[in-house]
Motif scaffolding. Structure first.
Motif, PDB file in Angstrom:
ATOM      1  N   ASN A  39      81.520  26.454  64.333  1.00  0.00           N
ATOM      2  CA  ASN A  39      80.810  27.229  64.257  1.00  0.00           C
ATOM      3  C   ASN A  39      79.419  27.065  64.297  1.00  0.00           C
ATOM      4  O   ASN A  39      78.992  27.013  64.383  1.00  0.00           O
TER       5      ASN A  39
ATOM      6  N   THR B  98      78.537  24.000  65.392  1.00  0.00           N
ATOM      7  CA  THR B  98      77.571  24.158  67.075  1.00  0.00           C
ATOM      8  C   THR B  98      76.306  24.675  66.935  1.00  0.00           C
ATOM      9  O   THR B  98      75.357  24.040  67.207  1.00  0.00           O
TER      10      THR B  98
ATOM     11  N   THR C 253      84.540  21.320  72.105  1.00  0.00           N
ATOM     12  CA  THR C 253      83.906  21.552  72.938  1.00  0.00           C
ATOM     13  C   THR C 253      85.043  21.732  74.447  1.00  0.00           C
ATOM     14  O   THR C 253      84.693  22.495  75.490  1.00  0.00           O
TER      15      THR C 253
ATOM     16  N   GLN D  70      83.330  30.053  74.847  1.00  0.00           N
ATOM     17  CA  GLN D  70      82.577  30.730  75.044  1.00  0.00           C
ATOM     18  C   GLN D  70      80.979  30.593  74.682  1.00  0.00           C
ATOM     19  O   GLN D  70      80.099  29.927  75.102  1.00  0.00           O
ATOM     20  N   GLU D  71      80.967  30.206  73.381  1.00  0.00           N
ATOM     21  CA  GLU D  71      80.004  29.578  72.940  1.00  0.00           C
ATOM     22  C   GLU D  71      79.745  27.960  73.220  1.00  0.00           C
ATOM     23  O   GLU D  71      78.156  27.945  73.666  1.00  0.00           O
ATOM     24  N   HIS D  72      80.871  26.920  73.731  1.00  0.00           N
ATOM     25  CA  HIS D  72      79.754  26.022  74.039  1.00  0.00           C
ATOM     26  C   HIS D  72      79.319  26.417  76.030  1.00  0.00           C
ATOM     27  O   HIS D  72      78.862  25.360  75.918  1.00  0.00           O
TER      28      HIS D  72
END
Length: 200
Positions: free
Chosen positions: A52, A55, A100, A111-113
């Motif tokens: 997090n 990111t 990632t 999912q964030e990647h």
């Protein structure tokens, strides 16, 4: 917590996500496993928190790189302005690549990647559209897709080397990007920077 996350970044980079353990992270941080568990219940929680934070910093980095004011620069300088901070971030934070990539990475990070990937591709397309406004939208999309894949592949080569060789691969990556985009610059409107439409 910062000490533990810094240690985790080192362990993930050297051992990979699967090879890392909470004991190894605690040892790298110079604390007992019990101290680590006061902050994180398991390795996954550490990875998610570190992911997090990285990111967030990555979003700030590419947000500052993908700005329309760079369109006023000659092509070589525009590539420097966009690519240098992106490359520097990845070189300074090798754990970002570890967290990632790979099927074993916690789902929330993956999912964030994926969302980051889509956002960056959109920003690339917007920048290409601003740089080559006379091209049809479908051509802009193909150019953006190609440039994005070339950058990602080149970044893998950059990250695989250190010292002078890393700098040499950065130069090669920029040369490839310049060689691909420069001929397209001839289609720029009359008000474009002269340097962009000159023969190198």
């Amino acid at each position: 917590m910062a000490q533990l996350l810094e240690a985790a970044a080192t362990v993930f980079t050297t051992s990979g996500y699967n090879g890392a353990s909470t004991n190894a992270i605690a040892r790298e941080a110079g604390v007992s496993p019990g101290t680590l568990y006061q902050f994180f219940p398991n390795k996954e929680a550490i990875a998610v928190e570190l992911g997090n934070r990285l990111t967030h910093r990555w979003r700030e980095t590419y947000g500052a790189a993908f700005v329309h004011s760079h369109l006023e620069l000659p092509l070589d300088r525009m590539l420097d302005a966009i690519l240098d901070p992106l490359i520097a971030f990845n070189c300074e934070n090798p754990a970002f690549a570890v967290l990632t990539h790979g099927s074993e990475i916690p789902g929330v990070i993956s999912q964030e990647h994926d969302a980051l990937h889509e956002t960056m591709l959109t920003r690339t397309e917007e920048l290409i559209s601003g740089y080559l406004p006379d091209l049809p939208a479908d051509r802009v999309t193909r150019i953006a897709d190609t440039a994005f894949v070339v950058f990602k592949s080149g970044l893998d080569l950059v990250m695989a080397h250190n010292g002078p060789e890393r700098q040499a691969y950065i130069a090669e990556l920029k040369a490839v990007m310049y060689g691909y985009l420069h001929p397209l610059a001839r289609t720029r409107p009359a008000g474009a920077t002269a340097h962009d439409t000159d023969t190198p």
